[in-house]
Every structure is written in structure tokens, then in C-alpha cells.
Scaffold this motif. Structure first.
Motif, mmCIF file in Angstrom:
data_model
loop_
_atom_site.group_PDB
_atom_site.id
_atom_site.type_symbol
_atom_site.label_atom_id
_atom_site.label_comp_id
_atom_site.label_asym_id
_atom_site.label_seq_id
_atom_site.Cartn_x
_atom_site.Cartn_y
_atom_site.Cartn_z
ATOM 1 N N UNK A 228 7.454 3.322 -5.365
ATOM 2 C CA UNK A 228 7.840 2.158 -6.164
ATOM 3 C C UNK A 228 9.192 2.345 -6.827
ATOM 4 N N UNK A 249 6.849 3.659 -18.440
ATOM 5 C CA UNK A 249 5.429 3.324 -18.499
ATOM 6 C C UNK A 249 4.591 4.244 -17.627
ATOM 7 N N UNK A 250 5.172 4.697 -16.525
ATOM 8 C CA UNK A 250 4.374 5.534 -15.636
ATOM 9 C C UNK A 250 4.281 6.983 -16.103
ATOM 10 N N UNK A 253 1.965 7.397 -19.846
ATOM 11 C CA UNK A 253 0.508 7.406 -19.779
ATOM 12 C C UNK A 253 -0.061 8.826 -19.724
ATOM 13 N N UNK A 324 -4.330 2.375 -19.531
ATOM 14 C CA UNK A 324 -4.149 2.233 -18.090
ATOM 15 C C UNK A 324 -4.865 0.985 -17.588
ATOM 16 N N UNK A 325 -4.119 0.027 -17.051
ATOM 17 C CA UNK A 325 -4.763 -1.204 -16.572
ATOM 18 C C UNK A 325 -5.760 -0.937 -15.453
ATOM 19 N N UNK A 326 -5.577 0.175 -14.737
ATOM 20 C CA UNK A 326 -6.474 0.439 -13.615
ATOM 21 C C UNK A 326 -7.877 0.759 -14.095
ATOM 22 N N UNK A 328 -8.719 -0.154 -17.367
ATOM 23 C CA UNK A 328 -9.007 -1.160 -18.378
ATOM 24 C C UNK A 328 -9.580 -2.430 -17.756
ATOM 25 N N UNK A 329 -8.966 -2.867 -16.682
ATOM 26 C CA UNK A 329 -9.327 -4.181 -16.165
ATOM 27 C C UNK A 329 -10.343 -4.160 -15.042
ATOM 28 N N UNK A 330 -10.563 -2.998 -14.453
ATOM 29 C CA UNK A 330 -11.499 -2.951 -13.346
ATOM 30 C C UNK A 330 -11.002 -3.812 -12.206
ATOM 31 N N UNK A 331 -11.847 -4.037 -11.243
ATOM 32 C CA UNK A 331 -11.406 -4.835 -10.108
ATOM 33 C C UNK A 331 -11.803 -6.280 -10.277
ATOM 34 N N UNK A 332 -10.804 -7.137 -10.316
ATOM 35 C CA UNK A 332 -11.077 -8.569 -10.427
ATOM 36 C C UNK A 332 -11.197 -9.172 -9.040
ATOM 37 N N UNK A 333 -10.382 -8.657 -8.146
ATOM 38 C CA UNK A 333 -10.275 -9.279 -6.815
ATOM 39 C C UNK A 333 -11.560 -9.085 -6.009
ATOM 40 N N UNK B 101 4.701 0.480 -2.857
ATOM 41 C CA UNK B 101 6.073 0.239 -3.282
ATOM 42 C C UNK B 101 6.150 -0.664 -4.507
ATOM 43 N N UNK B 144 -3.024 -2.833 -8.033
ATOM 44 C CA UNK B 144 -4.306 -2.329 -7.531
ATOM 45 C C UNK B 144 -5.339 -3.443 -7.380
#
Lengths: 333, 307
Positions: A228, A249-250, A253, A324-326, A328-333, B101, B144
Motif C-alpha cells: 500500500x 496510522x499503520x 497501532x 484497529x478497525x479490523x 473493531x468493526x468485524x466483517x460487515x460484508x 495495495x 478488509x
């Protein structure tokens, strides 16, 4: 969605609470056994210099009064139930309730550890980030050299060095203690306390910086090598902008988490620094209790530091969950 | 005048093998590609043929142990590393391969907005999301939380909103459903029709044939053929290079015959023509030296036997 997360958080805290309780029971039991099997004789420690005046019958009487002659499990249950009801006993060296001694000492230590924690965290983070961003240049080399040198420096030696330079040669700061000698307790000002705090805090910070900086540097290098960041560069981002948008931000954490998890190291360092500077903190009390056989105080401190370190790790865990949003938010999709 | 021209590009990587012994791995050798304004060039080839590296070399984002030789010109001027820095994201945009990315800790909407160089970033991002059938709440998601197709469309959006002249798309289509593939390809077409250029790096030859104007075929880090797309449609007589022919024949709608053997590893390249070991037409001459790329029937080919 929100509700579900709240329930998850409650479960998480309950689970952690249970773990802390079991940990404390285990720690209490193990340290009790260790003290019991150590060469410390509580009666001798209690009587101290008056040993010659106390005969064997009197010693037996004290042993009976204290219950030292009873089986080990019975003693443990006695002590354990007292601890559960909030009574940690009376310190033999300070002749005061253990809980008061710990409370007072901990406040002193807290000021010391907190300032060192913040200073080393912030400076170490900045140094690590700069070193990684300038990887391979002379800036990076100097920072790395500094960190490796300090990481291999014992805290007490650094303390002595700082004591010699700043207190003895330059005479900028007092040599030791928490407050000036010969001044009434009510006349001690906040400035006095801060002056006495600076050198031990400096020692702890200087040594602490190395770890934080090296960890941050490595993490930042990983971030900079990521896809990224490559893509951000492909979109024309560079230098400070790149760091601000993607680097900070990365890397913050893991840095925050690591910082909370470093509570245990902080306490370990404080023991040594406080000893060198005769600073009246919990670390010094630990050394005294150990050397002079103050069993109730020693056990009290063990319980307290266990909790302290546990809370540090807990905060590290929670910080990750919150930040960490990963997670915190879990999987919404 | 071509908008982007790559001449004799070579990329090699310094690597330490066994202690301090250093070796140079040449992964791209004498590669030639030109990109004209208003056209879509499809770069096809097996994985490991240097397609992605070409994209990274053009943008100057190769890792530091890579060394590059050859000339890349953009709008007639040489693309030096200083100029590469200046054109990245402003004149040339990359559509990368995977969700990795995207910054894992940033809302994807904001990431698309950072690509907008002029005008209202939010408006541009919402418009492109709508065109690519991404719901508005997607902009508040983290990478994610995206499905594979959503991630690809997000990556595509970053290039679409940037207002560049050249888009280099690295495998933009796998994992997308046909409707979205068509939408994406139409976007590329429209983009090219506005006078810009697209380099479509892919191993999906079928999509490439639908949309591209020209095809560049890569093999083992070099270009073996550059041809108009018409040469690949219909029968294979118009195709110049034996490798391109073999690729064509391997397609399901054609003969569906796979090519025997495999592409050589960059560290063990044959001395002569790189394709000689697998080529039915190979003669002793082919083993002597790597043929230069030459013009042939309005295209280019790197084969001494091609007619």
C-alpha cells in the motif's frame, strides 16, 4: 450491530477478569511457597537486633502467636483469607499496614514511571520513525548506534553515570531521595518533588527509548515495504505526506500496544533506578523488603505488581480492539 | 507521436546468494513497448514474464536493489527519476493487482479521494463509485471489508478519478463478474477515446482481444511481438511469432492445445532466442544469438524466421 459489539466487549472483560483472578491465586500460592522455603525467618526478621535478649521460649511463643508453627496450607489459608478481606498485614520495617506503604510508595513510583513512560514512548517513537524513513543514511546509523549502545546498558550503570554527571559534577539536581533532607514534610513544594524526580526519570527514559525506537524502526520499515505504500508512491505521494497519511496510522497501532505491554519492563527498570537514586518508590521498597525479610510487604508488593502488569497488558489488548478497525468493526460484508 | 515509449529496457536485481556473494538477476531484457495516445495496448504473457515489473519500472517504484537500463520517454522527453516522481499520479496512474495495495487502516473512499488532483474530490469519488456500481456506504469501509470484486473496482476508481494521461492497469479484471468487466473495459475505452492511453497488463487474452487496439506479447522478460489486435482475430496466419501463435492456439475457442515446456527462469536463460527450446521452428541459428526486434508487416517481431 452496536449492541452486539457491546456484548462482545462485556464478555471480553469478564473473561479477562477471570484470568486475572486465577493468575492472582496462582501467583499468591507460588510466592507464598517460595517465601516459606526461603532462608528468611520471619521471627528473626521481626526481632532484628534484639535477638540476644529474646530466649528460645519467647521465640516459640511468638511463633505460636503468629501461627508460624502450623502446617503450610493452614498458614496459606490464613494469609489468603486475610488478603481476600483486604488485609495485607503489617510491614515489619515500616511498622505500618502494608497497604498504606504500597499506596504511598506507588504514588511516588507512578510519577516516576509515568513520566519515563511518556518521554521514552514519544521520543523513541519519533526516533524509530525517523530512522526508518531515512533508512541507510547517517541519521539512521546514528540512531541505531545510540539504541544498540543503550539497549546493552544496565539501568543502574546509566543511573550512576547520570548521578555523577548531573548531580555531582554539574550539581544541577539533588543527589537522591524524593524530597530535600531536613525540610518539614508540609514545607516540601511541588518544585522540590519534581527536581528530585528528574534524574531517575531521565535514567529510565534514556534506557527505555532504545527499545521503543528499535521496535518502531523495524515496524516502520515493514510498513514502508508494503504494497500500500508502494501504491501510495505510485500515486505521487512522498516524504512527510506519505508518512502522515499511511505511515503514522499503520505504525502507531503496534507502537501503542507495545507501549502498554512494556509496563512490566518499566517496573523492572524502576526498581534499579530507584535504588541508585534512593528514590522512595515501590521499587526501593521491594529491594528493602527482600533484603530485610519483610515478608508481608514483599508478598503485598508481589500481588500489587502482578495486578499492575496485568492491567498494562489488558490496556494493550483493549487499545488494539478499540483502535484497529479490523477487530473493531468485524466483517460487515 | 507516441505518448509513452520504452526502448531496450532491462531490469535486474542484485541478490546475495550464499553469504556475501552477489549475483545479478536479469528479469527483463531488451524490452520494447510503445503506447500511442488514444489507444489501448494489451500486454499479455505468462506470469513471471516481467509484466508487472514493466509497470513498476515506468513509474520508478522498483525496489532499491533493482537496476534499470534503457530509455523510457514520456511525451517525447526522457522519463528520468526526477520526472517519474513528478508524473506519478498526475500524468501516469497505476491500477494495482490486489487489495493489499490499499491502506488497511484507511476508509477506501478517502483513499480514492487522495488520487483526485483537481476539483471536488468527494464528488469525483462518488461519481466514479456510482459508475462502477459501488454502493455509497462502501466509501466508509476498510479494505478488509471489501469483497475481491469491490476491491478491484476501488483500485480502478483511484486511476479513473486522477485525471491522468496514461493508465497502467495491472491485471484489473480477474475476480470480476462479466458485467463489471465490461463496465471496466468500457471505461478504459472511453478513457482512450478522450485521447489518453491505457496499458492493460493481463493474462486474460480473451478480454484483451475484445478491447485492445494493439497486443504486446511478453516472453521471459522481453517482447516477442507487437501486433494490431486484428492479427489475433480470425485465423492465426497473421500472427508473427511462434510463441504468440502457440498462445493463440492454446485458447479454448481455437485449438485449445497447450504449449509444451515452460518459460525459462531468469537465472537460466538460453543464450540464443529465449523461445528456441520450446519452438517447433527452431534452427541452429536460433541458438546462436538473441534476435533483435524488427518491423514486420506493420508490427514488430523478435524472430528470424517470422514472415
Amino acid at each position: 450491530m452496536r449492541k452486539w459489539i457491546d456484548r462482545k466487549l462485556v464478555l471480553f472483560i469478564l473473561w479477562k477478569g477471570l484470568r486475572m483472578a486465577t493468575l492472582l491465586v496462582a501467583i499468591c500460592f507460588i510466592s507464598f511457597l517460595l517465601v516459606k522455603n526461603s532462608p528468611i525467618d520471619p521471627i528473626q526478621a521481626y526481632i532484628g537486633a534484639d535477638m540476644l535478649k529474646v530466649g528460645p521460649e519467647q521465640r516459640a511463643k511468638i511463633a505460636e502467636y503468629w501461627g508460624v508453627d502450623q502446617p503450610i496450607m493452614v498458614q496459606f489459608m490464613h494469609w489468603g483469607s486475610a488478603v481476600l478481606s483486604g488485609d495485607l498485614g503489617t510491614s515489619m520495617i515500616y511498622r505500618r499496614p502494608v497497604i498504606d506503604v504500597i499506596g504511598e510508595r506507588f504514588l511516588n513510583s507512578l510519577a516516576l514511571m509515568l513520566s519515563a513512560w511518556v518521554v521514552s514512548g514519544v521520543i523513541g517513537f519519533v526516533m524509530g520513525v525517523v530512522a526508518a524513513m531515512k533508512k541507510g543514511t547517517w541519521v539512521d546509523r546514528i540512531i541505531k548506534w545510540y539504541c544498540f549502545t543503550l539497549a546493552s546498558t544496565p539501568t543502574f550503570w546509566m543511573g550512576l553515570l547520570i548521578l555523577i554527571v548531573f548531580a555531582v559534577w554539574l550539581q544541577w539536581f539533588p543527589v537522591g531521595m524524593g524530597v530535600p533532607a531536613g525540610v518539614l514534610a508540609e514545607d516540601v513544594t511541588l518544585m522540590d518533588r519534581i527536581q528530585h524526580l528528574i534524574l531517575p526519570a531521565l535514567t529510565l527514559s534514556i534506557v527505555g527509548v532504545a527499545n521503543v525506537a528499535l521496535h518502531t524502526r523495524q515496524k516502520m520499515i515493514d510498513v514502508l515495504a508494503s504494497d500500500y505504500v508502494l501504491f501510495a508512491r505510485a500515486r505521487g505521494e512522498q516524504g512527510f505526506m506519505l508518512f502522515w497519511r499511511h505511515g503514522l496510522r499503520n505504525v502507531a497501532l503496534p507502537a501503542i500496544t507495545l507501549q502498554f505491554a512494556a509496563f512490566s519492563e518499566l517496573f523492572g527498570g524502576a526498581v534499579l533506578a530507584e535504588q541508585v537514586f534512593s528514590y522512595p518508590g515501590l521499587g526501593q521498597a521491594t529491594v528493602d523488603a527482600g533484603l530485610r525479610g519483610d515478608v508481608p510487604l514483599l508478598l503485598g508488593i508481589v500481588i500489587f505488581t502482578t495486578m499492575f502488569v496485568f492491567v498494562g497488558n489488558l490496556l494493550a489488548d483493549i487499545s488494539y480492539r478499540v483502535l484497529d478497525p479490523r477487530t473493531r468493526e468485524g466483517r460487515k460484508a | 507521436m507516441s505518448i509513452l515509449e520504452v526502448k531496450n529496457l532491462s531490469v535486474s536485481f542484485k541478490q546475495y546468494t550464499a553469504g556475501l556473494k552477489q549475483t545479478n538477476h536479469k528479469v527483463i531484457s531488451s524490452l520494447n513497448v510503445t503506447l500511442e495516445a488514444g489507444e489501448i495496448l494489451a500486454v499479455v504473457g505468462a506470469s513471471g514474464s516481467g509484466k508487472s515489473l514493466l509497470a513498476h519500472a515506468i513509474l520508478g517504484i522498483l525496489p532499491s536493489n533493482a537496476s534499470v537500463s534503457g530509455v523510457i520517454t514520456f511525451e517525447g522527453e526522457e522519463l528520468t527519476s526526477a520526472r517519474q516522481k513528478a508524473v506519478r499520479g498526475k500524468e501516469i496512474a497505476l491500477v494495482p493487482q490486489s487489495v493489499n495495495f490499499l491502506d488497511p487502516l484507511m476508509h477506501v473512499g478517502s483513499q480514492v479521494r487522495t488520487s483526485v488532483k483537481k476539483g471536488d474530490a468527494v464528488k469525483a469519488q462518488r461519481a466514479v463509485f456510482e459508475r462502477l456500481h459501488l454502493r455509497q456506504e462502501v466509501e466508509q469501509m476498510y479494505p478488509f471489508q471489501l469483497s475481491g470484486g469491490m476491491a478491484r473496482r476501488t483500485l480502478l476508481s483511484t486511476a479513473m478519478v486522477s485525471g491522468v494521461k496514461v493508465i497502467i492497469a495491472d491485471e484489473p479484471t480477474p475476480g470480476l463478474d462479466p458485467v463489471v468487466i465490461k463496465e471496466a473495459l468500457d471505461q478504459f475505452r472511453e478513457f482512450a477515446n478522450q485521447g489518453c492511453a491505457v496499458m492493460l497488463i493481463t493474462h486474460d487474452i480473451e478480454s484483451a482481444l475484445q478491447i485492445a487496439d494493439k497486443i504486446a506479447v511478453f516472453y521471459a522478460g522481453t517482447t516477442v511481438e507487437i501486433a494490431k489486435v486484428e492479427d489475433f482475430l480470425g485465423q492465426s496466419e497473421a500472427i508473427r511469432h511462434p510463441y504468440s501463435k502457440a498462445l493463440w492456439r492454446a485458447l479454448p475457442q481455437n485449438d485449445f492445445i497447450p504449449i509444451p515446456g515452460s518459460q525459462p527462469h531468469p537465472s537460466a536463460l538460453p543464450t540464443g532466442c529465449l523461445f528456441a527450446p520450446r519452438c517447433e521452428m527452431a534452427t541452429p541459428e536460433c541458438w546462436e544469438a538473441q534476435p533483435d526486434i524488427r518491423n514486420l508487416r506493420d508490427g514488430m517481431v523478435r524472430c528470424i524466421h517470422a514472415t
